[in-house]
Design a protein around this motif. Structure first.
Motif, short mmCIF file in Angstrom:
data_model
loop_
_atom_site.label_atom_id
_atom_site.label_comp_id
_atom_site.label_asym_id
_atom_site.label_seq_id
_atom_site.Cartn_x
_atom_site.Cartn_y
_atom_site.Cartn_z
N LEU A 271 0.84 -1.19 0.00
CA LEU A 271 0.00 0.00 0.00
C LEU A 271 0.88 1.24 0.00
CD1 LEU A 271 -2.66 -1.00 2.72
CD2 LEU A 271 -2.71 -1.44 0.26
N VAL A 272 0.32 2.34 -0.48
CA VAL A 272 1.04 3.62 -0.44
C VAL A 272 0.84 4.22 0.95
CG1 VAL A 272 1.27 5.90 -1.46
CG2 VAL A 272 0.68 3.94 -2.90
N ASN A 273 1.93 4.47 1.64
CA ASN A 273 1.88 5.02 2.99
C ASN A 273 1.79 6.54 2.89
OD1 ASN A 273 2.17 5.73 5.66
ND2 ASN A 273 4.01 4.53 6.02
N VAL A 274 0.63 7.09 3.26
CA VAL A 274 0.40 8.53 3.15
C VAL A 274 0.28 9.12 4.55
CG1 VAL A 274 -1.05 10.35 2.20
CG2 VAL A 274 -0.79 8.17 0.96
N CYS A 275 1.34 9.78 5.00
CA CYS A 275 1.33 10.49 6.28
C CYS A 275 1.07 11.95 5.99
CB CYS A 275 2.67 10.32 7.00
SG CYS A 275 2.83 11.34 8.49
N CYS A 276 0.00 12.50 6.57
CA CYS A 276 -0.40 13.87 6.24
C CYS A 276 0.72 14.86 6.57
CB CYS A 276 -1.67 14.22 7.00
SG CYS A 276 -2.29 15.87 6.63
N GLY A 277 1.31 14.75 7.75
CA GLY A 277 2.38 15.67 8.13
C GLY A 277 3.58 15.60 7.20
N GLN A 278 3.97 14.37 6.86
CA GLN A 278 5.10 14.18 5.95
C GLN A 278 4.78 14.72 4.57
OE1 GLN A 278 8.01 13.11 6.96
NE2 GLN A 278 8.94 13.30 4.94
N LEU A 279 3.53 14.58 4.13
CA LEU A 279 3.12 15.07 2.82
C LEU A 279 3.25 16.59 2.75
CD1 LEU A 279 1.94 13.82 0.20
CD2 LEU A 279 -0.32 14.43 1.06
N LEU A 280 2.88 17.27 3.83
CA LEU A 280 3.01 18.73 3.88
C LEU A 280 4.49 19.14 3.81
CD1 LEU A 280 0.38 19.54 6.67
CD2 LEU A 280 0.11 19.85 4.21
N LYS A 281 5.35 18.45 4.55
CA LYS A 281 6.77 18.77 4.55
C LYS A 281 7.39 18.54 3.17
CE LYS A 281 7.38 17.54 9.43
NZ LYS A 281 7.99 16.58 10.39
N GLU A 282 6.99 17.46 2.49
CA GLU A 282 7.52 17.17 1.17
C GLU A 282 7.09 18.23 0.16
OE1 GLU A 282 6.17 13.28 0.24
OE2 GLU A 282 7.58 12.26 1.59
N ALA A 283 5.86 18.72 0.30
CA ALA A 283 5.37 19.75 -0.61
C ALA A 283 6.20 21.03 -0.46
CB ALA A 283 3.89 20.04 -0.33
N VAL A 284 6.55 21.37 0.79
CA VAL A 284 7.38 22.55 1.02
C VAL A 284 8.79 22.33 0.48
CG1 VAL A 284 8.42 24.00 2.80
CG2 VAL A 284 6.03 23.28 3.02
N ALA A 285 9.34 21.15 0.74
CA ALA A 285 10.71 20.85 0.28
C ALA A 285 10.80 20.84 -1.24
CB ALA A 285 11.15 19.51 0.85
N ASP A 286 9.76 20.35 -1.91
CA ASP A 286 9.75 20.29 -3.38
C ASP A 286 9.44 21.64 -4.02
OD1 ASP A 286 10.29 17.63 -3.14
OD2 ASP A 286 8.21 16.97 -3.43
N LYS A 287 9.04 22.62 -3.20
CA LYS A 287 8.67 23.96 -3.69
C LYS A 287 7.58 23.89 -4.75
CE LYS A 287 13.23 25.90 -2.67
NZ LYS A 287 14.41 26.63 -3.19
N SER A 288 6.61 23.00 -4.50
CA SER A 288 5.47 22.88 -5.41
C SER A 288 4.52 24.06 -5.18
CB SER A 288 4.74 21.57 -5.16
OG SER A 288 4.17 21.55 -3.86
N LYS A 289 3.48 24.12 -6.01
CA LYS A 289 2.54 25.24 -5.86
C LYS A 289 1.85 25.20 -4.51
CE LYS A 289 -1.46 23.01 -8.07
NZ LYS A 289 -2.53 23.17 -9.08
N TYR A 290 1.57 23.98 -4.01
CA TYR A 290 0.98 23.87 -2.68
C TYR A 290 2.03 24.16 -1.61
CZ TYR A 290 -3.24 21.80 -4.66
OH TYR A 290 -4.40 21.59 -5.36
N GLY A 291 3.28 23.78 -1.88
CA GLY A 291 4.35 24.04 -0.91
C GLY A 291 4.56 25.51 -0.66
N GLU A 292 4.43 26.32 -1.72
CA GLU A 292 4.60 27.77 -1.56
C GLU A 292 3.49 28.36 -0.70
OE1 GLU A 292 4.73 29.25 -5.50
OE2 GLU A 292 6.72 28.42 -5.96
N VAL A 293 2.30 27.77 -0.79
CA VAL A 293 1.19 28.25 0.04
C VAL A 293 1.35 27.79 1.48
CG1 VAL A 293 -1.32 28.16 0.35
CG2 VAL A 293 -0.36 28.23 -1.96
N ILE A 294 1.91 26.59 1.67
CA ILE A 294 2.03 26.00 3.01
C ILE A 294 3.20 26.61 3.79
CG2 ILE A 294 2.53 23.84 4.24
CD1 ILE A 294 1.12 22.39 1.90
N GLN A 295 4.27 26.99 3.11
CA GLN A 295 5.49 27.43 3.79
C GLN A 295 5.27 28.56 4.79
OE1 GLN A 295 8.75 28.19 1.18
NE2 GLN A 295 10.23 28.46 2.83
#
Length: 456
Positions: A271-295
């Motif tokens: 199964l794909v392990n989806v941790c909400c907190g880790q997903l938010l951190k990865e979005a910020v680290a990847d500088k995605s469009k959601y990451g820029e909003v979350i940072q």
């Protein structure tokens, strides 16, 4: 469909609808009835079958030797499930054909049926099967012959109600009932031994006909215990052959072991392990469009708005690996409002587990955690202590692991938990305060097996 365009992405709504409405099982059952009855007009037959809507009614066989208590268990199941009790006596069966014909009429009833001691021979079992009367659950009671002979000698019957009593184990308190009880015929020690021998000869030829739906229960225990074991079994749905993609949601307070269980499930079932907190951190680290909003929220140590989290989660859960392999989500939702955001498209879980752990155990798990600032190694002062005093002297505690913070987060979860459990009506609650691999076994059972039926 053009094979060159594979892999095909089947819309997620299709398997979700099929799973929720048991389409696979319904089609499988209807095909079985078509092949058994071979009607001249298949379409009207299928319409009539669907209108009966009796796929989920009780279809139970209770077997056992004399004095095992099968009639009592069958009667109690009948009352609890509000079904039809069928015995040799009330069917007035003289031969196999009349038995099968009468049973078939009862089979069509909406309340289902419970067969008490039927089939008694392999020939009866094959005759019933040939007419499409197939049980969903078979219960076989067993006990030592010495126990059964002793039990049978004390049997008494109320001729007015048909209730069975016993001079030692179940004597009625009312004098009126006591006075009218009669000794049934054929309960002497010799006659009972002969019946037991006949039963043993027949039962070994009957049980192999029901390998996947058979439950053997020891009758050498209190009748109430036997009944509850039987009731638990008949309320359990058998594992389906329908395609199933797990979408698992793990809920629980901080320190309940959600991350560990998610990792174990992901490892064993891909199964794909989806941790909400880790997903938010990865979005910020990847500088995605959601990451820029979350940072900015991360920088100010503020909670990320639910709407942003929901969009990021749904984007992840709708990716091809989640659709094909399934997923296990943890860290979101934490309340009912967040749960309502996960009711659309690919975000709806089909298995929800609550891991309950008492506050004392959570405090023990979290407040004793330490980190080595030199190596980054993590320790626990009780379960994984540092190997040397030098390492222990430099260990640091995360501020989030302070007792005050742990109590606050645990209290917040358990205050919102009742509403969350009510929202997920079919959620399974587990005791998370035990060995992690024991918890994992319970999670596996809840995922592999269909959800239990809820009897009104």
């Amino acid at each position: 469909m053009d094979a060159t365009t594979a892999p095909h992405r089947i819309p997620s709504e299709m398997p979700q609808y099929g799973e929720a409405n048991h389409i696979f099982e319904m089609m499988q059952n209807m095909l079985e009835q078509l092949l058994i009855h071979r009607p001249e007009e298949p379409i009207p037959f299928m319409i009539d079958y669907l209108q009966q809507n009796n796929d989920n009614v009780p279809k139970i066989v209770v077997l056992g030797p004399p004095a095992a208590g099968k009639t009592t268990i069958a009667m109690w199941l009948c009352k609890h499930l509000k079904s039809n009790l069928l015995t040799m006596e009330n069917l007035i069966a003289k031969d196999f054909s009349s038995l099968a014909a009468d049973a078939r009429r009862h089979y069509q009833k909406m309340k289902g049926w419970i067969l008490d001691g039927i089939p008694a021979t392999r020939e009866q079992a094959l005759m019933i099967q040939s007419l499409g009367i197939v049980p969903r659950h078979v219960i076989a009671l067993s006990a030592p012959d010495t126990v059964l002979i002793e039990r049978n000698l004390g049997k008494r019957i109320d001729p007015q109600t048909g209730e069975i009593y016993h001079t030692t184990f179940d004597w009625p308190p009312e004098p009126e009932i006591q006075n009218r009880l009669v000794v049934p015929a054929g309960i002497s020690e010799l006659e009972t031994a002969q019946k037991l021998l006949e039963h043993q000869r027949n039962i070994v030829r009957i049980l192999p006909l029901y390998p996947k739906i058979l439950k053997v229960i020891s009758a050498d225990q209190p009748c109430v215990d036997v009944f509850y074991q039987a009731l638990t079994y008949v309320q359990t749905n058998h594992q389906s052959n329908a395609p199933f993609t797990p979408r698992v949601l793990l809920c629980g307070p901080v320190g309940s072991g959600k991350s560990l269980q998610a990792a174990l499930l992901a490892q064993k079932y891909s199964l794909v392990n989806v941790c909400c907190g880790q997903l938010l951190k990865e979005a910020v680290a990847d500088k995605s469009k959601y990451g820029e909003v979350i940072q900015p929220f991360f920088e100010k140590e503020m909670a990320v708005p639910d709407g942003i989290v929901k969009k990021l989660l749904c984007q992840r859960l709708s990716q091809l690996d989640c659709l094909q392999r399934g997923w296990v989500l943890h860290g979101f939702p934490r309340d009912v409002d967040q749960a309502r955001l996960l009711t659309g498209r690919d975000c709806t879980p089909n298995r929800v587990f609550f891991l309950n752990v008492p506050l004392d155990s959570i405090i023990e798990r979290l407040t004793l955690r330490r980190t080595d600032p030199v190596t980054g190694e993590r320790y626990h002062l009780m379960y994984k202590p540092p190997p040397t005093m030098e390492i222990q002297a430099r260990l640091l505690q995360n501020p989030k692991d302070s007792e005050e913070q742990v109590k606050l987060q645990t209290d917040q979860f358990y205050r919102k938990c009742p509403e969350l459990e009510q929202f997920y009506e079919q959620a399974i609650t587990l005791n998370g305060d035990q060995d992690p691999y024991t918890v994992f076994e319970y999670l596996e059972s809840g995922i592999i097996n269909p959800l239990p039926s809820k009897v009104p």
